[in-house]
Motif scaffolding. Sequence first.
Motif, mmCIF file in Angstrom:
data_model
loop_
_atom_site.group_PDB
_atom_site.id
_atom_site.type_symbol
_atom_site.label_atom_id
_atom_site.label_comp_id
_atom_site.label_asym_id
_atom_site.label_seq_id
_atom_site.Cartn_x
_atom_site.Cartn_y
_atom_site.Cartn_z
ATOM 1 N N LEU A 132 129.866 41.918 148.678
ATOM 2 C CA LEU A 132 129.675 41.047 147.530
ATOM 3 C C LEU A 132 128.356 41.362 146.834
ATOM 4 C CD1 LEU A 132 130.527 38.328 145.993
ATOM 5 C CD2 LEU A 132 128.895 37.232 147.542
ATOM 6 N N SER A 133 128.411 41.649 145.528
ATOM 7 C CA SER A 133 127.195 41.791 144.738
ATOM 8 C C SER A 133 126.628 40.403 144.468
ATOM 9 C CB SER A 133 127.498 42.502 143.418
ATOM 10 O OG SER A 133 127.908 43.831 143.654
ATOM 11 N N ILE A 134 125.345 40.232 144.720
ATOM 12 C CA ILE A 134 124.728 38.912 144.575
ATOM 13 C C ILE A 134 124.600 38.561 143.094
ATOM 14 C CG2 ILE A 134 122.732 37.494 145.128
ATOM 15 C CD1 ILE A 134 124.392 38.479 147.539
ATOM 16 N N PRO A 135 125.095 37.393 142.680
ATOM 17 C CA PRO A 135 124.980 36.998 141.260
ATOM 18 C C PRO A 135 123.521 36.842 140.840
ATOM 19 C CG PRO A 135 126.524 35.576 142.462
ATOM 20 C CD PRO A 135 125.803 36.391 143.485
ATOM 21 N N LEU A 136 123.208 37.289 139.620
ATOM 22 C CA LEU A 136 121.843 37.153 139.107
ATOM 23 C C LEU A 136 121.447 35.695 138.941
ATOM 24 C CD1 LEU A 136 121.835 39.962 136.381
ATOM 25 C CD2 LEU A 136 120.842 40.043 138.682
ATOM 26 N N SER A 137 122.447 34.840 138.724
ATOM 27 C CA SER A 137 122.162 33.415 138.511
ATOM 28 C C SER A 137 121.728 32.708 139.785
ATOM 29 C CB SER A 137 123.394 32.719 137.931
ATOM 30 O OG SER A 137 124.508 32.870 138.799
ATOM 31 N N THR A 138 122.118 33.229 140.936
ATOM 32 C CA THR A 138 121.742 32.627 142.223
ATOM 33 C C THR A 138 121.250 33.733 143.161
ATOM 34 O OG1 THR A 138 124.065 32.780 142.925
ATOM 35 C CG2 THR A 138 123.305 30.658 142.047
ATOM 36 N N PRO A 139 120.024 34.209 142.956
ATOM 37 C CA PRO A 139 119.510 35.326 143.756
ATOM 38 C C PRO A 139 119.395 34.969 145.231
ATOM 39 C CG PRO A 139 117.773 34.340 142.427
ATOM 40 C CD PRO A 139 119.052 33.734 141.962
ATOM 41 N N LEU A 140 119.453 35.998 146.055
ATOM 42 C CA LEU A 140 119.389 35.841 147.510
ATOM 43 C C LEU A 140 118.257 36.728 148.024
ATOM 44 C CD1 LEU A 140 121.259 34.185 149.403
ATOM 45 C CD2 LEU A 140 122.435 36.325 149.940
ATOM 46 N N SER A 141 117.495 36.212 149.001
ATOM 47 C CA SER A 141 116.371 36.966 149.547
ATOM 48 C C SER A 141 116.479 37.066 151.065
ATOM 49 C CB SER A 141 115.032 36.303 149.184
ATOM 50 O OG SER A 141 114.827 36.301 147.795
ATOM 51 N N CYS A 142 115.837 38.107 151.592
ATOM 52 C CA CYS A 142 115.727 38.289 153.036
ATOM 53 C C CYS A 142 114.260 38.090 153.416
ATOM 54 C CB CYS A 142 116.197 39.690 153.427
ATOM 55 S SG CYS A 142 116.168 40.007 155.203
ATOM 56 N N LEU A 143 114.003 37.193 154.364
ATOM 57 C CA LEU A 143 112.649 36.941 154.851
ATOM 58 C C LEU A 143 112.435 37.726 156.137
ATOM 59 C CD1 LEU A 143 112.438 33.088 154.225
ATOM 60 C CD2 LEU A 143 111.485 34.927 152.816
#
Length: 247
Positions: A132-143
Amino acid sequence: MAGSQSLTPIRFKDPSPYLVHASDEIIHTISRLAKKPEIIGLYADQQREVFILSAILAFNEQHIIFDVGPQEAINQRLLDAKSICCVAQLSSVHFQFTLDGARSILHDNRPAFECNFPNEMLRLQRRDFYRLSIPLSTPLSCLIPIKNGGDAEISISDISLGGIGLLGYYPDLDLSIGSILHRCRIELPHIGVITSDIEICTSSAILLKNGIRTLRSGCRFMHLSGLSETLIQRYINHVERKRLALE
């Protein structure tokens, strides 16, 4: 036709699972690349900054003839290179093969490169896992925990049950192929938090839509728990439902 931003070499810790050695399959792929022809990136000794965008002008089972680039200095660096890495895409499949140098010839009275035919080719298909490509409207991060305390935060470009794509650099992180990043945390909006070690498996330079060049690191989850797999699948389903509702 593949976009030039996707035609960059991918480095693998172990490329053997993706290598094709069957001569008939390699010939078939080269034939498809030559038919249109498709754009092919030619890199001198796999140096990402020394390349041209080319195309196959002709081929047989011994040689491939490529178009030259517009800049004579870069053409000469390709001729001086010990090896040339060729990168192409067909139907969203990444193809990559290395040739042992090039010779300057005339083809139809025009300058061209002639190379020996490859005896193996890397073929990287879409993964078995839906990515799944992450939507620009709801970004996802890895900590990712770092040595001096705290966390490095890196954007995630895509996610699947098999792994994630990290987008960007961080000064205190080793993002070289084979590196293992421990206790990485991802907060999946409305779903929950997953924690896993990840291994850097691929590394490629990409050009973003805003013109910025950055690094994409392809990572695999290591020993992902069953609960985490369930959370990822729920997140993918959630995003896909929202996407379909907007169409």
